[in-house]
Design a protein around this motif. Sequence first.
Motif, PDB file in Angstrom:
ATOM      1  N   HIS A  73       0.897  -1.154   0.351  1.00  0.00           N
ATOM      2  CA  HIS A  73      -0.128  -0.209   0.119  1.00  0.00           C
ATOM      3  C   HIS A  73       1.420   1.413  -0.021  1.00  0.00           C
ATOM      4  O   HIS A  73       0.297   2.197   0.527  1.00  0.00           O
ATOM      5  CB  HIS A  73      -0.991   0.127   0.919  1.00  0.00           C
ATOM      6  CG  HIS A  73      -2.541  -0.998   0.902  1.00  0.00           C
ATOM      7  ND1 HIS A  73      -2.007  -2.624   1.521  1.00  0.00           N
ATOM      8  CD2 HIS A  73      -2.853  -1.077   0.628  1.00  0.00           C
ATOM      9  CE1 HIS A  73      -2.970  -2.952   1.339  1.00  0.00           C
ATOM     10  NE2 HIS A  73      -4.067  -2.235   0.757  1.00  0.00           N
ATOM     11  N   THR A  76      -0.146   4.657  -1.963  1.00  0.00           N
ATOM     12  CA  THR A  76      -1.688   4.786  -2.700  1.00  0.00           C
ATOM     13  C   THR A  76      -2.216   5.235  -0.913  1.00  0.00           C
ATOM     14  O   THR A  76      -1.348   5.666   0.130  1.00  0.00           O
ATOM     15  CB  THR A  76      -2.083   3.296  -2.033  1.00  0.00           C
ATOM     16  OG1 THR A  76      -2.993   2.929  -0.501  1.00  0.00           O
ATOM     17  CG2 THR A  76      -1.154   2.528  -3.172  1.00  0.00           C
ATOM     18  N   PRO A  77      -3.339   5.572  -1.287  1.00  0.00           N
ATOM     19  CA  PRO A  77      -4.152   6.893   0.155  1.00  0.00           C
ATOM     20  C   PRO A  77      -4.489   5.527   1.649  1.00  0.00           C
ATOM     21  O   PRO A  77      -4.638   6.147   2.333  1.00  0.00           O
ATOM     22  CB  PRO A  77      -5.897   6.856  -0.468  1.00  0.00           C
ATOM     23  CG  PRO A  77      -5.465   6.751  -2.236  1.00  0.00           C
ATOM     24  CD  PRO A  77      -4.461   5.293  -2.360  1.00  0.00           C
ATOM     25  N   GLY A  78      -3.607   4.257   0.917  1.00  0.00           N
ATOM     26  CA  GLY A  78      -4.202   3.292   2.177  1.00  0.00           C
ATOM     27  C   GLY A  78      -2.766   3.890   2.686  1.00  0.00           C
ATOM     28  O   GLY A  78      -2.329   2.858   3.908  1.00  0.00           O
ATOM     29  N   TRP A 157      -8.620  -0.834   6.557  1.00  0.00           N
ATOM     30  CA  TRP A 157      -8.853   0.924   6.528  1.00  0.00           C
ATOM     31  C   TRP A 157      -7.633   1.405   5.229  1.00  0.00           C
ATOM     32  O   TRP A 157      -7.905   2.048   4.445  1.00  0.00           O
ATOM     33  CB  TRP A 157      -8.831   1.646   8.155  1.00  0.00           C
ATOM     34  CG  TRP A 157     -10.188   2.218   8.558  1.00  0.00           C
ATOM     35  CD1 TRP A 157     -10.840   1.576   9.736  1.00  0.00           C
ATOM     36  CD2 TRP A 157     -10.991   2.453   8.063  1.00  0.00           C
ATOM     37  NE1 TRP A 157     -12.104   1.260   9.360  1.00  0.00           N
ATOM     38  CE2 TRP A 157     -11.838   1.981   8.969  1.00  0.00           C
ATOM     39  CE3 TRP A 157     -11.889   3.136   6.373  1.00  0.00           C
ATOM     40  CZ2 TRP A 157     -13.512   2.930   8.442  1.00  0.00           C
ATOM     41  CZ3 TRP A 157     -12.502   3.726   6.676  1.00  0.00           C
ATOM     42  CH2 TRP A 157     -14.156   3.466   7.381  1.00  0.00           C
ATOM     43  N   ARG A 160      -9.245  -0.431   2.088  1.00  0.00           N
ATOM     44  CA  ARG A 160     -10.352   0.427   1.380  1.00  0.00           C
ATOM     45  C   ARG A 160     -10.547   1.671   1.323  1.00  0.00           C
ATOM     46  O   ARG A 160     -10.606   1.631  -0.290  1.00  0.00           O
ATOM     47  CB  ARG A 160     -11.506   0.433   2.974  1.00  0.00           C
ATOM     48  CG  ARG A 160     -12.742   1.274   2.572  1.00  0.00           C
ATOM     49  CD  ARG A 160     -13.439   1.573   3.941  1.00  0.00           C
ATOM     50  NE  ARG A 160     -14.614   3.316   3.149  1.00  0.00           N
ATOM     51  CZ  ARG A 160     -14.028   3.724   2.876  1.00  0.00           C
ATOM     52  NH1 ARG A 160     -13.377   5.001   2.913  1.00  0.00           N
ATOM     53  NH2 ARG A 160     -16.083   4.960   2.551  1.00  0.00           N
ATOM     54  N   ASN A 161      -9.226   2.106   1.719  1.00  0.00           N
ATOM     55  CA  ASN A 161      -8.547   3.179   1.299  1.00  0.00           C
ATOM     56  C   ASN A 161      -7.524   3.413  -0.030  1.00  0.00           C
ATOM     57  O   ASN A 161      -7.649   4.054  -0.934  1.00  0.00           O
ATOM     58  CB  ASN A 161      -8.374   4.521   2.198  1.00  0.00           C
ATOM     59  CG  ASN A 161      -8.457   5.178   3.459  1.00  0.00           C
ATOM     60  OD1 ASN A 161      -9.970   4.797   2.652  1.00  0.00           O
ATOM     61  ND2 ASN A 161      -8.031   4.935   4.770  1.00  0.00           N
ATOM     62  N   GLY A 162      -6.918   2.393  -0.038  1.00  0.00           N
ATOM     63  CA  GLY A 162      -5.829   1.840  -1.002  1.00  0.00           C
ATOM     64  C   GLY A 162      -5.932   0.926  -2.087  1.00  0.00           C
ATOM     65  O   GLY A 162      -5.952   1.576  -3.881  1.00  0.00           O
ATOM     66  N   GLN A 163      -7.925   0.696  -2.278  1.00  0.00           N
ATOM     67  CA  GLN A 163      -8.748   0.022  -3.045  1.00  0.00           C
ATOM     68  C   GLN A 163      -7.318  -0.485  -4.517  1.00  0.00           C
ATOM     69  O   GLN A 163      -7.712  -0.921  -5.728  1.00  0.00           O
ATOM     70  CB  GLN A 163      -9.115   0.911  -3.655  1.00  0.00           C
ATOM     71  CG  GLN A 163      -9.475   1.903  -3.353  1.00  0.00           C
ATOM     72  CD  GLN A 163     -10.950   3.221  -4.110  1.00  0.00           C
ATOM     73  OE1 GLN A 163     -10.830   3.571  -5.478  1.00  0.00           O
ATOM     74  NE2 GLN A 163     -11.435   3.482  -3.437  1.00  0.00           N
ATOM     75  N   ARG A 167     -13.420  -4.261  -1.764  1.00  0.00           N
ATOM     76  CA  ARG A 167     -14.249  -3.638  -0.791  1.00  0.00           C
ATOM     77  C   ARG A 167     -14.283  -4.527   0.754  1.00  0.00           C
ATOM     78  O   ARG A 167     -14.143  -3.945   1.593  1.00  0.00           O
ATOM     79  CB  ARG A 167     -14.946  -2.400  -0.859  1.00  0.00           C
ATOM     80  CG  ARG A 167     -14.101  -1.702  -1.304  1.00  0.00           C
ATOM     81  CD  ARG A 167     -15.609  -0.639  -2.096  1.00  0.00           C
ATOM     82  NE  ARG A 167     -15.913  -0.034  -1.305  1.00  0.00           N
ATOM     83  CZ  ARG A 167     -14.875   1.413  -0.350  1.00  0.00           C
ATOM     84  NH1 ARG A 167     -14.915   1.905  -1.232  1.00  0.00           N
ATOM     85  NH2 ARG A 167     -16.629   1.883   0.050  1.00  0.00           N
TER      86      ARG A 167
END
Length: 220
Positions: A73, A76-78, A157, A160-163, A167
């Motif tokens: 991750h 990534t956003p995660g 989380w 979820r955020n990293g996609q 999901r």
Amino acid sequence: MTVWRRSPLYPLCLLVGALLFGSAGLAHPLLTGDGATQLAIIAGTPAWRAIHWALLFGLPLMFVGLIGLALRHAGTPGEVAARAGVFLATLGFGGWMVNVLFMVGAGGRLARAYATAEPGLGATQAIFVYDMLHPFGLAAERIATFTVGLALYAYGWAIRNGQVYPRWLAWLGIAIGATAAAVAVAFTEFSLNMFYAQALVVAWFAVVGALMLREAWTGL
């Protein structure tokens, strides 16, 4: 990222570690009753040491896999949540090991002394030492269950955020992590519910390891 996808090391460690730990957990007898009863159960389990060494080797393997999950991750956003998951898992896995180490060492030795009445350490002394020390290990395992639950929650989380992964895997991790943490708070360290919560955590690790391995080999 390309280098990571070509290496199945992390997912293999996570999957093998989870399967090793889970298999050993299934083979582990339920320790109920007073200290004398538990020592008798331990003494009557021929594979006691093998079971606990499987648990011990499974723990670092799973931890290596979780490091790989965090690295997956990166960028990534995660990433931040995954990094928090690694830090929490470091504390949780360390605590997890405490009781297992006690049971493979002192627990097995005390059980043999109880069953055979070895000179210098009779049955009464063995029961006393076990009853005094075992709660310490169980307390460590309780806080470890709480901390690993928080780690799982953070990883959920991150996913979820990293996609990067489905999901449903993220929400499952969040739910199991929250459940494990809640069980550690709601029940005492002597409750078997602690082990059931840990089983859910390890099952999630196995699922994640399988998905990571499929990605590493196929790119999917």
